[in-house]
Enzyme design. Structure first.
Site, mmCIF file in Angstrom:
data_model
loop_
_atom_site.group_PDB
_atom_site.id
_atom_site.type_symbol
_atom_site.label_atom_id
_atom_site.label_comp_id
_atom_site.label_asym_id
_atom_site.label_seq_id
_atom_site.Cartn_x
_atom_site.Cartn_y
_atom_site.Cartn_z
ATOM 1 N N ASP A 150 0.885 -1.164 0.000
ATOM 2 C CA ASP A 150 0.000 0.000 0.000
ATOM 3 C C ASP A 150 0.933 1.228 0.000
ATOM 4 O O ASP A 150 2.139 1.093 0.233
ATOM 5 C CB ASP A 150 -0.850 -0.049 1.278
ATOM 6 N N ASP B 149 -0.133 5.180 1.003
ATOM 7 C CA ASP B 149 -0.340 6.165 2.077
ATOM 8 C C ASP B 149 -0.387 5.496 3.443
ATOM 9 O O ASP B 149 -1.182 4.587 3.675
ATOM 10 C CB ASP B 149 -1.625 6.961 1.829
HETATM 11 C C1 XBP Z 1 -5.208 6.249 1.258
HETATM 12 C C2 XBP Z 1 -6.251 7.156 0.816
HETATM 13 C C3 XBP Z 1 -5.971 8.208 -0.157
HETATM 14 C C4 XBP Z 1 -5.305 9.470 0.330
HETATM 15 C C5 XBP Z 1 -5.671 10.607 -0.584
HETATM 16 O O1 XBP Z 1 -4.623 5.597 0.145
HETATM 17 O O2 XBP Z 1 -7.404 6.993 1.174
HETATM 18 O O3 XBP Z 1 -7.228 8.565 -0.613
HETATM 19 O O4 XBP Z 1 -5.768 9.817 1.625
HETATM 20 O O5 XBP Z 1 -5.319 10.358 -1.894
HETATM 21 P P1 XBP Z 1 -3.766 4.204 0.300
HETATM 22 P P2 XBP Z 1 -6.139 11.025 -3.123
HETATM 23 O O6 XBP Z 1 -4.619 3.145 -0.367
HETATM 24 O O7 XBP Z 1 -2.471 4.430 -0.437
HETATM 25 O O8 XBP Z 1 -3.568 3.961 1.747
HETATM 26 O O9 XBP Z 1 -6.589 12.393 -2.691
HETATM 27 O O10 XBP Z 1 -5.146 11.064 -4.247
HETATM 28 O O11 XBP Z 1 -7.325 10.141 -3.426
HETATM 29 MG MG MG Z 2 -2.812 3.184 3.471
#
Ligand code: XBP
Ligand code: MG
Length: 237
Positions: free
Chosen positions: A9, A11
């Site tokens: 993953d 973020d």
């Molecule tokens: C986590 C998320 C993302 C970010 C924002 O992503 O929910 O939406 O918070 O990104 P991950 P965008 O699956 O990598 O943990 O504004 O580009 O949608």
């Molecule tokens: Mg994440």
């Protein structure tokens, strides 16, 4: 030889990016003259909605916002600000992440990314951390714009598995959130390791194979997974 893969993953897992996402949302609101400001607690709660556009829409609904808002346009501004913030270099990968990437390269594990965020943000993160070269080792990168339904829907993991050409049984996922864990489990990936992030410490991780403070603790588990798979493959009958 059976192909195996390590899927990350982005973020909260590769890096603690959500605080920069939060700041980018607030600056974008400011830029278009909206008086919204998402504090840390509000944002932690809003993170139950995956995807930035979806999060903005959820907030509009939650607050009964009746104005005419170009959500896609606002989100483009947010992405521009986020990539600038990340490019300014104030962010690093979480402990153990680069070690795991190097380990995967050495032992021949394929590398994949399955994220809700955009390709632009993934690229910016690897560049901003000074690790653009590491990204070239990932054979598959599946992002929010590649799927119809975001996590906890399994779509992004199913697509990643398909593009990697690896069975769910032969994959390990590293996630930080409950939505990510659910998405991986729904894609029938049984081996999901969780490294909770600042914003997801309170999530429920039932069903995870392991929950560790950070990726430095995961190497022995990955090595054990590979050994057990090698034994299964070599056992006759
Ligand atoms: C986590 C998320 C993302 C970010 C924002 O992503 O929910 O939406 O918070 O990104 P991950 P965008 O699956 O990598 O943990 O504004 O580009 O949608
Ligand atoms: Mg994440």
């Amino acid at each position: 030889m059976t192909q195996r893969a390590l899927i990350f993953d982005v973020d909260g897992t590769l890096a603690e990016t959500e605080e920069l996402h939060r700041q980018a949302f607030n600056r974008a609101f400011d830029e278009i003259g909206l008086s919204w400001n998402w504090g840390t607690h509000v944002y932690r709660d809003l993170l139950r909605v995956t995807g930035g556009k979806e999060r903005i829409r959820a907030f509009m609904e939650q607050t009964g916002f009746a104005g005419d808002l170009d959500v896609a346009g606002l989100h483009l501004i947010k992405t521009r600000i986020y990539t600038e913030l990340v490019a300014s270099g104030g962010i690093a990968f979480r402990p153990g992440i680069l070690g795991l990437i190097n380990y995967a390269i050495i032992v021949g594990l394929k590398l994949g990314i399955a994220t809700t965020t955009s390709r632009a943000n993934v690229q910016a993160l690897f560049e901003g951390t000074g690790e653009a070269k590491a990204l070239s080792h990932f054979s598959v990168i599946c992002c929010g714009e590649d799927v119809k339904r975001k996590k906890p829907d399994p779509e992004v993991f199913l697509l990643t598995l398909k593009q990697l050409g690896v069975d769910a049984d032969n994959c390990i996922v590293i996630e930080d959130s409950e939505a990510g864990l659910k998405a991986a489990l729904r894609a029938e990936i049984d081996t999901v390791y969780i490294t909770p992030s600042i914003f997801t410490k309170h999530h429920c991780f039932d069903g995870a194979s392991e929950v560790a403070e950070d990726a430095t603790a995961l190497l022995p588990f990955i090595s054990h997974f590979l050994k057990s798979k090698a034994q299964t493959t070599s056992t006759p009958g």
